[in-house]
Design an enzyme around this catalytic site. Sequence first.
Site, PDB file in Angstrom:
ATOM      1  N   HIS A 157      44.302  40.358  -4.472  1.00  0.00           N
ATOM      2  CA  HIS A 157      43.156  41.259  -4.440  1.00  0.00           C
ATOM      3  C   HIS A 157      43.195  42.193  -3.225  1.00  0.00           C
ATOM      4  CE1 HIS A 157      38.568  41.820  -4.531  1.00  0.00           C
ATOM      5  NE2 HIS A 157      39.000  42.244  -5.704  1.00  0.00           N
TER       6      HIS A 157
ATOM      7  N   LYS B 188      43.982  45.198  -0.518  1.00  0.00           N
ATOM      8  CA  LYS B 188      44.154  46.655  -0.552  1.00  0.00           C
ATOM      9  C   LYS B 188      44.649  47.079   0.825  1.00  0.00           C
ATOM     10  CE  LYS B 188      40.623  45.855  -3.652  1.00  0.00           C
ATOM     11  NZ  LYS B 188      39.925  44.588  -3.803  1.00  0.00           N
TER      12      LYS B 188
ATOM     13  N   ASP C 224      54.189  54.990   8.106  1.00  0.00           N
ATOM     14  CA  ASP C 224      55.015  55.265   9.284  1.00  0.00           C
ATOM     15  C   ASP C 224      54.755  54.317  10.446  1.00  0.00           C
ATOM     16  OD1 ASP C 224      56.246  57.311   7.940  1.00  0.00           O
ATOM     17  OD2 ASP C 224      55.129  58.919   8.926  1.00  0.00           O
TER      18      ASP C 224
ATOM     19  N   HIS D 180      29.723  47.831  -3.775  1.00  0.00           N
ATOM     20  CA  HIS D 180      30.999  47.129  -3.858  1.00  0.00           C
ATOM     21  C   HIS D 180      31.571  46.805  -2.474  1.00  0.00           C
ATOM     22  CE1 HIS D 180      35.348  46.654  -5.140  1.00  0.00           C
ATOM     23  NE2 HIS D 180      34.730  45.980  -6.104  1.00  0.00           N
TER      24      HIS D 180
ATOM     25  N   LYS E 136      32.386  45.033   1.048  1.00  0.00           N
ATOM     26  CA  LYS E 136      32.551  43.639   1.463  1.00  0.00           C
ATOM     27  C   LYS E 136      32.533  43.625   2.996  1.00  0.00           C
ATOM     28  CE  LYS E 136      35.563  44.256  -2.330  1.00  0.00           C
ATOM     29  NZ  LYS E 136      34.765  43.851  -3.415  1.00  0.00           N
TER      30      LYS E 136
ATOM     31  N   ASP F 101      25.575  39.815  15.021  1.00  0.00           N
ATOM     32  CA  ASP F 101      25.048  40.140  16.342  1.00  0.00           C
ATOM     33  C   ASP F 101      25.474  41.536  16.795  1.00  0.00           C
ATOM     34  OD1 ASP F 101      23.779  37.728  16.274  1.00  0.00           O
ATOM     35  OD2 ASP F 101      25.134  36.707  17.655  1.00  0.00           O
TER      36      ASP F 101
END
Length: 479
Positions: free
Chosen positions: A223, A225, A230, A397, A399, A404
Amino acid sequence: MLGILSLISSSTIYSIVMIAYAATILSIIIIVISENRNPVKSLAWITVLLLLPVAGLVLYAFFGRNLKNQRMISRRAKRKLLKNFNFQRVNINQIGLSEEDKQQVHLGLSLCGSEYFPGNSIDIYTNGHDKFEAFIADLKNANKYINLQYYIIENDEIGNRIKDILIEKARQGVRVRVIYDHVGCFNVKKSFFRQMEEAGIDVKPFMKVTFPQFATHVNWRNHRKITVIDGRIGYIGGMNIADRYINGGKHSSWRDTHIRICGPAVAALQYSFAVDRNFIGKTDINDEVHFDKSPDADNGIQLITSGPMGTWSNIALMLFKAIGNAKKCIYLQTPYFLPTEGLLKALQTAALSKVDVRIMIPRISDSAMLTYASYSYIKSCLSAGIKVFFYEEGMMHAKTMIIDDTLSTVGSTNLDFRSMEHNFEANVFIYSASTNAKLKEIFMHDLQKCKRVNSSSWRRRPLPQRFKESLVRLLSPIL
């Protein structure tokens, strides 16, 4: 006579088949018991196998197998990779972190050897338009290599635009490597990836699902991404490559979080990509990575990866520790809220301790089942004093978690069973007051598009809805 022999033969075959079947069920039950899993899970599987042996056997083949304590990369291959990367360990006691943040860093080191990288700059993107505009500009400016890994790469407008840029860069002599998840891209035509291969791009699916391995591979998905350009620029977050991250798709809009990193932490993204390449049989990652610190950047970063293999649930434990350390606030954004029992108790404990705990989820997610499953946890959150907010303007969507004043995390991990136990995930844990403040400001802006869930009105929701929630919750571990 022949009829009697035929009858005996059929009866004997039937008996043999039934004995073999019973032995198979018994063997699986023994395996479940010997794995010393959570007793509740073990008892659930044993019950299913005994009461519904046929269905139970099929379900176990798809969802029941355990990969814990297996290695994603051999010790020898890992030593070779680490030698190529030559990470420089930072003395945590000399960089001015709070005691809580030092504990967090040490936990990451203990769980998966994740180094702490100071001196990084971060750009935060909260919509697909801005993210892909910057992403495309960086891809076009690549002159050495591009390592790109996504759960989903759609054969749509943005997908083809990215594909065409990668093909052009490959023809210019830039080394381009692509990893995509085979299940995440099930609906993408083979010709889409074949065009990249024909242009010299190294394109590989992660854990390809084919028969007869279908049942043994389909439940564990990559899952992550991650992109490295470079050795100087890295991307990580929640956005896949698909038009809906720009135009909202079936939703009015699509709210997500993705970040661009410049600095030493890019090496951690590169290492993660190299490990995944090794897992699918490719061991050729020895690209140069630049470790230059930005003098004006105050972002310390740890990359934490997790998956169904290994001893620990790395990201779950990092989140558990962060929640436990919180003294002021915990702000959480997730598209699906199906927490493990431990994480739910940790959030409840924090709220009962008068920590300001706020959870933001979409009112309607991109999955009806996951929406109902998420709803089933709201009552237990509200009873502990957790503030729950429904995001009203499209799909939420993102995450992210903000703890704090100095700790925050962004990545691919949803707060659900699948992300915590079955998927290969990646999150950066960011130790920075400035980035924490930026993410907190974004969270507060998002609150203006939310409606807070009221305890009394939530208790009065229709009985059929509550029944659906309870029913779907039973499937939470495999959703």
